[in-house]
Design a protein around this motif. Structure first.
Motif, mmCIF file in Angstrom:
data_model
loop_
_atom_site.group_PDB
_atom_site.id
_atom_site.type_symbol
_atom_site.label_atom_id
_atom_site.label_comp_id
_atom_site.label_asym_id
_atom_site.label_seq_id
_atom_site.Cartn_x
_atom_site.Cartn_y
_atom_site.Cartn_z
ATOM 1 N N TYR A 16 -6.221 -5.100 7.448
ATOM 2 C CA TYR A 16 -5.843 -5.427 6.079
ATOM 3 C C TYR A 16 -7.010 -6.036 5.321
ATOM 4 O O TYR A 16 -7.216 -5.757 4.148
ATOM 5 N N SER A 22 -2.941 1.113 4.936
ATOM 6 C CA SER A 22 -2.352 1.726 3.745
ATOM 7 C C SER A 22 -0.941 2.197 4.061
ATOM 8 O O SER A 22 -0.506 2.210 5.203
ATOM 9 N N LYS A 26 0.905 -1.138 5.364
ATOM 10 C CA LYS A 26 0.370 -2.168 4.481
ATOM 11 C C LYS A 26 1.492 -2.928 3.784
ATOM 12 O O LYS A 26 1.483 -4.168 3.675
#
Lengths: 270, 192
Positions: A16, A22, A26
């Motif tokens: 992160y 992503s 995330k």
């Protein structure tokens, strides 16, 4: 500050932090961060270290020019085996191995050399064969006389006529070795040659009316055996007693005969 | 349009038909290798030498490249070895490798012209501490953090180059950052 993180999201934190997380992962982690102080603290610590190193890099490295890498590209370097091995092998190779390798490496060259050698050998044999035939032809094609000649045998003693400086025919009385047997035009006009093998004429001459000759000249109008030439002949013109050079050259004999005929003819015309 | 050849294809080309193909590999990796060397050595001159030696060594040993590993891994391994060799030589000579005794190395720092002298000094000090902290890390941790920070490689790329699992790379980076943090906290920034 307690640095221990009970969540054990170490890998997720760095992913992160560096923006390599992503999608759903995330989003779910961000949700977790909002509710986990420990992870938030961990993230702050990691961010501080990360930013410090990033600053260091941006200030000290980013402005530096990339060094120019200079390499001498050698196309001969890249061979299946190392150059050192090839050089070592070639250096220690004896000369005959090098010659053998030459033929091995370039068979076309070897083939061409062999073909050339064969052609040269063939040409040489042909050349010598033709020359020897030419000698026979020259000997038998005397233009002004048709001497009857008797073949020589092994028992015959070769006597030759040699041409005196005054174009007088002289006879070489010295016995000469038997020449090799040749066939062809030399065999015509053989007289009393039933038992005689076909051999070229050495020095027999007929129809020489008067010509000086040393002892051992032949009788006229007769095919004279070489032996007969040893006896003095009355038909031949007188000849000075001069030393007769010994020669076995058939071409010289031929020339002397021709000259003799010319002289005889000239004298007859007078 | 011709497809870009992979590193392995370029090596094969350089070995068989076109030695100049190695130049394509150089162009692709020279900046990253330079960054790696600088991050490991922290001196521009030494980093340039190490970068040059890395590619020269790679070119000389190109025929020995078996293709079992990736070209990037092979280059990084050569570069790290070059950097470690240089560091050992410096230690043997007794040189102060990281900084001078006064901590003032104008050649190391390129302070922005617009910065005030105070900020410049503070920044220089901070950067000096960062350099010390990075160089104090163990080699395996330092290599990961240099590859991530200086070469700006992804975790996947680092994993491929170092031929280690992705999780191991992330774990090592986490550990490296944690240790850096601790070292930076221990050493206060002294601004003269």
């Amino acid at each position: 500050m307690n640095n221990e993180n009970s969540c054990k999201f170490d890998e997720e934190l760095v992913s992160y932090l560096y923006g390599e997380m992503s999608g759903p992962d995330k989003e779910s982690f961000e949700v977790h961060l909002k509710g986990c102080n420990s992870c938030m603290a961990e993230l702050d610590d990691l961010s501080l270290a990360h930013s410090s190193v990033l600053e260091f890099k941006s200030v000290k490295f980013d402005h530096l020019q990339t060094p120019v890498i200079e390499i001498e590209y050698d196309k001969t370097r890249f061979v299946p085996k190392s150059n050192t091995e090839a050089q070592t092998e070639s250096a220690s190779k004896p000369w005959f191995a090098a010659v053998r390798d030459l033929f091995t490496l370039s068979p076309s060259w070897a083939t061409a050399a062999t073909a050339f050698g064969a052609l040269a050998l063939t040409f040489g044999i042909f050349y010598f064969a033709v020359n020897s035939n030419d000698k026979d032809v020259v000997q038998d094609t005397s233009p002004k006389a048709s001497p009857s000649v008797s073949p020589k045998t092994e028992s015959n003693v070769g006597t030759n006529y040699s041409q005196e400086p005054g174009n007088e025919l002289v006879q070489n009385t010295k016995p000469t070795p038997t020449p090799p047997v040749k066939t062809g035009a030399a065999q015509k006009n053989l007289v009393d040659s039933g038992d005689q093998p076909a051999v070229p004429v050495k020095a027999s001459v007929t129809n020489v009316p008067k010509k000086k000759a040393s002892k051992g000249t032949t009788d006229d109008n007769k095919s004279v055996k070489p032996k007969a030439l040893d006896k003095p002949s009355k038909a031949l013109p007188k000849q000075k007693d001069v030393a007769i050079p010994d020669t076995d050259d058939e071409e010289d004999d031929t020339l002397r005969l021709a000259d003799m005929f010319e002289e005889i003819t000239a004298k007859n015309t007078k | 349009m011709r497809e870009a050849l992979t590193d392995e294809q370029l090596v094969e080309s350089a070995l068989t038909e076109n030695p100049d193909a190695f130049g394509e590999i150089v162009k692709k990796w020279e900046r990253k290798i330079f960054a790696l060397c600088f991050g490991m050595l922290n001196r521009e001159e030494d980093a340039r030498d190490a970068t040059q030696e890395t590619f020269i060594s790679a070119y000389r040993n190109l025929a020995n490249f078996r293709g079992e590993a990736k070209v990037s891994s092979w280059l990084h391994r050569i570069a790290v070895n070059q950097c470690l060799t240089k560091q050992r030589k410096v230690k043997v000579r007794g040189e102060v490798y990281l900084e001078d005794e006064n901590g003032n190395n104008e050649s190391y720092f390129a302070a922005p012209a617009s910065a005030s002298p105070g900020k410049t000094a503070e920044q220089n000090e901070r950067l000096r501490l960062v350099r010390i902290a990075v160089n104090s890390l163990p080699d395996d941790l330092r290599q990961v953090i240099v590859m991530k920070e200086f070469e700006e490689m992804t975790f996947q790329e680092i994993s491929e180059v170092l031929d280690m699992p992705l999780s191991t790379v992330k774990s090592r980076l986490y550990t490296a950052l944690k240790q850096l943090k601790m070292k930076l906290e221990r050493t206060p920034v002294e601004v003269v």
